[in-house]
Write a protein that holds these residues in place. Structure first.
Motif, PDB file in Angstrom:
ATOM      1  N   THR A  14       0.838  -1.195   0.000  1.00  0.00           N
ATOM      2  CA  THR A  14       0.000   0.000   0.000  1.00  0.00           C
ATOM      3  C   THR A  14       0.875   1.248   0.000  1.00  0.00           C
ATOM      4  OG1 THR A  14      -1.705  -1.173   1.234  1.00  0.00           O
ATOM      5  CG2 THR A  14      -1.820   1.234   1.231  1.00  0.00           C
ATOM      6  N   ILE A  15       0.607   2.116  -0.969  1.00  0.00           N
ATOM      7  CA  ILE A  15       1.364   3.359  -1.135  1.00  0.00           C
ATOM      8  C   ILE A  15       0.392   4.526  -1.017  1.00  0.00           C
ATOM      9  CG2 ILE A  15       2.836   4.697  -2.693  1.00  0.00           C
ATOM     10  CD1 ILE A  15       3.497   1.963  -4.066  1.00  0.00           C
ATOM     11  N   THR A  16       0.702   5.490  -0.161  1.00  0.00           N
ATOM     12  CA  THR A  16      -0.135   6.679  -0.009  1.00  0.00           C
ATOM     13  C   THR A  16       0.312   7.729  -1.018  1.00  0.00           C
ATOM     14  OG1 THR A  16      -0.454   6.229   2.340  1.00  0.00           O
ATOM     15  CG2 THR A  16      -0.923   8.470   1.582  1.00  0.00           C
ATOM     16  N   ILE A  17      -0.650   8.167  -1.850  1.00  0.00           N
ATOM     17  CA  ILE A  17      -0.354   9.152  -2.889  1.00  0.00           C
ATOM     18  C   ILE A  17      -1.107  10.442  -2.576  1.00  0.00           C
ATOM     19  CG2 ILE A  17      -0.428   9.647  -5.355  1.00  0.00           C
ATOM     20  CD1 ILE A  17      -0.594   6.684  -5.840  1.00  0.00           C
ATOM     21  N   PRO A  18      -0.403  11.576  -2.514  1.00  0.00           N
ATOM     22  CA  PRO A  18      -1.078  12.855  -2.242  1.00  0.00           C
ATOM     23  C   PRO A  18      -2.098  13.202  -3.333  1.00  0.00           C
ATOM     24  CG  PRO A  18       1.315  13.068  -2.086  1.00  0.00           C
ATOM     25  CD  PRO A  18       1.033  11.727  -2.676  1.00  0.00           C
ATOM     26  N   ALA A  19      -2.967  14.132  -3.023  1.00  0.00           N
ATOM     27  CA  ALA A  19      -3.981  14.595  -3.977  1.00  0.00           C
ATOM     28  C   ALA A  19      -3.333  15.075  -5.272  1.00  0.00           C
ATOM     29  CB  ALA A  19      -4.787  15.721  -3.352  1.00  0.00           C
ATOM     30  N   ASN A  20      -3.971  14.758  -6.386  1.00  0.00           N
ATOM     31  CA  ASN A  20      -3.552  15.226  -7.708  1.00  0.00           C
ATOM     32  C   ASN A  20      -2.067  14.995  -7.975  1.00  0.00           C
ATOM     33  OD1 ASN A  20      -6.190  16.280  -8.379  1.00  0.00           O
ATOM     34  ND2 ASN A  20      -5.754  17.836  -6.838  1.00  0.00           N
ATOM     35  N   SER A  21      -1.591  13.800  -7.689  1.00  0.00           N
ATOM     36  CA  SER A  21      -0.177  13.463  -7.871  1.00  0.00           C
ATOM     37  C   SER A  21      -0.033  12.162  -8.633  1.00  0.00           C
ATOM     38  CB  SER A  21       0.512  13.293  -6.508  1.00  0.00           C
ATOM     39  OG  SER A  21       0.481  14.484  -5.772  1.00  0.00           O
ATOM     40  N   SER A  22       1.156  11.959  -9.172  1.00  0.00           N
ATOM     41  CA  SER A  22       1.463  10.686  -9.813  1.00  0.00           C
ATOM     42  C   SER A  22       2.879  10.276  -9.434  1.00  0.00           C
ATOM     43  CB  SER A  22       1.319  10.777 -11.332  1.00  0.00           C
ATOM     44  OG  SER A  22       2.201  11.730 -11.851  1.00  0.00           O
ATOM     45  N   LEU A  39       5.603   5.652   1.510  1.00  0.00           N
ATOM     46  CA  LEU A  39       5.612   7.045   1.081  1.00  0.00           C
ATOM     47  C   LEU A  39       6.855   7.264   0.238  1.00  0.00           C
ATOM     48  CD1 LEU A  39       4.911   8.724   4.552  1.00  0.00           C
ATOM     49  CD2 LEU A  39       3.258   8.391   2.704  1.00  0.00           C
ATOM     50  N   PRO A  40       6.887   8.327  -0.557  1.00  0.00           N
ATOM     51  CA  PRO A  40       8.118   8.616  -1.287  1.00  0.00           C
ATOM     52  C   PRO A  40       9.251   8.958  -0.321  1.00  0.00           C
ATOM     53  CG  PRO A  40       6.428  10.256  -1.789  1.00  0.00           C
ATOM     54  CD  PRO A  40       5.832   9.276  -0.849  1.00  0.00           C
ATOM     55  N   PHE A  41      10.442   8.478  -0.630  1.00  0.00           N
ATOM     56  CA  PHE A  41      11.637   8.808   0.145  1.00  0.00           C
ATOM     57  C   PHE A  41      12.079  10.226  -0.200  1.00  0.00           C
ATOM     58  CE2 PHE A  41      16.223   9.312  -0.450  1.00  0.00           C
ATOM     59  CZ  PHE A  41      16.637   9.257   0.868  1.00  0.00           C
ATOM     60  N   ALA A  42      12.581  10.959   0.808  1.00  0.00           N
ATOM     61  CA  ALA A  42      13.138  12.297   0.573  1.00  0.00           C
ATOM     62  C   ALA A  42      14.153  12.634   1.648  1.00  0.00           C
ATOM     63  CB  ALA A  42      12.034  13.347   0.550  1.00  0.00           C
ATOM     64  N   GLU A  47       9.981  15.184   5.802  1.00  0.00           N
ATOM     65  CA  GLU A  47       8.894  16.057   6.222  1.00  0.00           C
ATOM     66  C   GLU A  47       7.628  15.200   6.240  1.00  0.00           C
ATOM     67  OE1 GLU A  47       8.692  18.981   3.158  1.00  0.00           O
ATOM     68  OE2 GLU A  47      10.843  19.305   3.188  1.00  0.00           O
ATOM     69  N   ASP A  48       6.529  15.787   6.678  1.00  0.00           N
ATOM     70  CA  ASP A  48       5.266  15.058   6.595  1.00  0.00           C
ATOM     71  C   ASP A  48       5.022  14.659   5.152  1.00  0.00           C
ATOM     72  OD1 ASP A  48       4.744  15.262   9.277  1.00  0.00           O
ATOM     73  OD2 ASP A  48       3.404  16.981   9.082  1.00  0.00           O
ATOM     74  N   GLY A  49       4.596  13.433   4.969  1.00  0.00           N
ATOM     75  CA  GLY A  49       4.308  12.944   3.628  1.00  0.00           C
ATOM     76  C   GLY A  49       5.486  12.293   2.936  1.00  0.00           C
ATOM     77  N   TYR A  50       6.645  12.219   3.607  1.00  0.00           N
ATOM     78  CA  TYR A  50       7.837  11.597   3.034  1.00  0.00           C
ATOM     79  C   TYR A  50       8.442  10.607   4.021  1.00  0.00           C
ATOM     80  CZ  TYR A  50       7.673  15.336  -0.388  1.00  0.00           C
ATOM     81  OH  TYR A  50       7.274  16.207  -1.361  1.00  0.00           O
ATOM     82  N   ALA A  51       9.117   9.604   3.509  1.00  0.00           N
ATOM     83  CA  ALA A  51       9.831   8.628   4.339  1.00  0.00           C
ATOM     84  C   ALA A  51      11.300   9.022   4.413  1.00  0.00           C
ATOM     85  CB  ALA A  51       9.690   7.238   3.748  1.00  0.00           C
ATOM     86  N   SER A  52      11.945   8.723   5.540  1.00  0.00           N
ATOM     87  CA  SER A  52      13.338   9.129   5.726  1.00  0.00           C
ATOM     88  C   SER A  52      14.345   8.055   5.335  1.00  0.00           C
ATOM     89  CB  SER A  52      13.570   9.547   7.177  1.00  0.00           C
ATOM     90  OG  SER A  52      13.307   8.464   8.045  1.00  0.00           O
ATOM     91  N   SER A  53      13.891   6.841   5.041  1.00  0.00           N
ATOM     92  CA  SER A  53      14.806   5.760   4.685  1.00  0.00           C
ATOM     93  C   SER A  53      14.401   5.139   3.342  1.00  0.00           C
ATOM     94  CB  SER A  53      14.783   4.684   5.778  1.00  0.00           C
ATOM     95  OG  SER A  53      15.634   3.614   5.430  1.00  0.00           O
ATOM     96  N   PRO A  54      15.331   5.016   2.398  1.00  0.00           N
ATOM     97  CA  PRO A  54      15.013   4.394   1.111  1.00  0.00           C
ATOM     98  C   PRO A  54      14.978   2.872   1.260  1.00  0.00           C
ATOM     99  CG  PRO A  54      17.320   5.005   1.167  1.00  0.00           C
ATOM    100  CD  PRO A  54      16.722   5.457   2.462  1.00  0.00           C
ATOM    101  N   GLU A  55      13.804   2.263   1.038  1.00  0.00           N
ATOM    102  CA  GLU A  55      13.658   0.836   1.289  1.00  0.00           C
ATOM    103  C   GLU A  55      13.089   0.039   0.128  1.00  0.00           C
ATOM    104  OE1 GLU A  55      11.965   0.139   5.305  1.00  0.00           O
ATOM    105  OE2 GLU A  55      11.985   2.330   5.418  1.00  0.00           O
ATOM    106  N   TYR A  56      12.333   0.665  -0.746  1.00  0.00           N
ATOM    107  CA  TYR A  56      11.643  -0.038  -1.830  1.00  0.00           C
ATOM    108  C   TYR A  56      11.725   0.801  -3.101  1.00  0.00           C
ATOM    109  CZ  TYR A  56       9.587  -2.380   2.201  1.00  0.00           C
ATOM    110  OH  TYR A  56       9.417  -3.062   3.376  1.00  0.00           O
ATOM    111  N   VAL A  57      11.392   0.158  -4.240  1.00  0.00           N
ATOM    112  CA  VAL A  57      11.347   0.864  -5.516  1.00  0.00           C
ATOM    113  C   VAL A  57      10.041   0.480  -6.223  1.00  0.00           C
ATOM    114  CG1 VAL A  57      12.441   1.174  -7.772  1.00  0.00           C
ATOM    115  CG2 VAL A  57      13.860   0.884  -5.728  1.00  0.00           C
TER     116      VAL A  57
END
Length: 125
Positions: A14-22, A39-42, A47-57
């Motif tokens: 399960t991936i959470t996608i923000p409004a009007n995003s791809s 969540l997307p890594f950044a 920040e809110d809405g981003y993950a701090s560790s790169p784990e998946y692609v």
């Protein structure tokens, strides 16, 4: 963008996608701190809405899209462990690249080897 050439173990997550995003194929993802959703890594610190560790692609061929006005959860195929072409990876923030300090090492520590091969040959798939 270069081809991802992913190979390894996959899972539908399960991936959470923000409004009007791809999200495009090759997007680097991580786990949300407060749920089992991705969540997307950044960087730097997430920040809110981003993950701090790169784990998946994300490996879904045409990516995933949210055309609604609010965040949605979508189940999509991700690479859990294996290897990819580093030049096929993409990021949620333009400031992140495969050159981001420690990124490829963190991915490797989480089970994904990202080779730096611009002209990946078919036999490496």
């Amino acid at each position: 963008m270069a081809e991802l050439y992913d190979k390894g173990e996959y899972a539908d997550m399960t991936i959470t996608i923000p409004a009007n995003s791809s999200f495009a194929r090759g997007l680097v993802l991580g786990c949300a701190a407060d749920s089992n959703k991705l969540l997307p890594f950044a960087t730097p610190e997430a920040e809110d809405g981003y993950a701090s560790s790169p784990e998946y692609v994300l490996v879904k061929n045409d990516g995933i899209k949210n055309d609604t006005g609010s965040p949605v959860d979508i189940v999509a195929k991700v690479l859990v462990t294996g290897k990819v072409n580093a030049y096929g990876l993409c990021f949620a923030k333009v400031s992140d690249t495969i050159e981001t300090a420690g990124l490829l090492t963190k991915l490797k520590n989480n089970g994904i080897v990202a080779n730096r091969v611009e002209n990946y040959v078919e036999e490496n798939k």
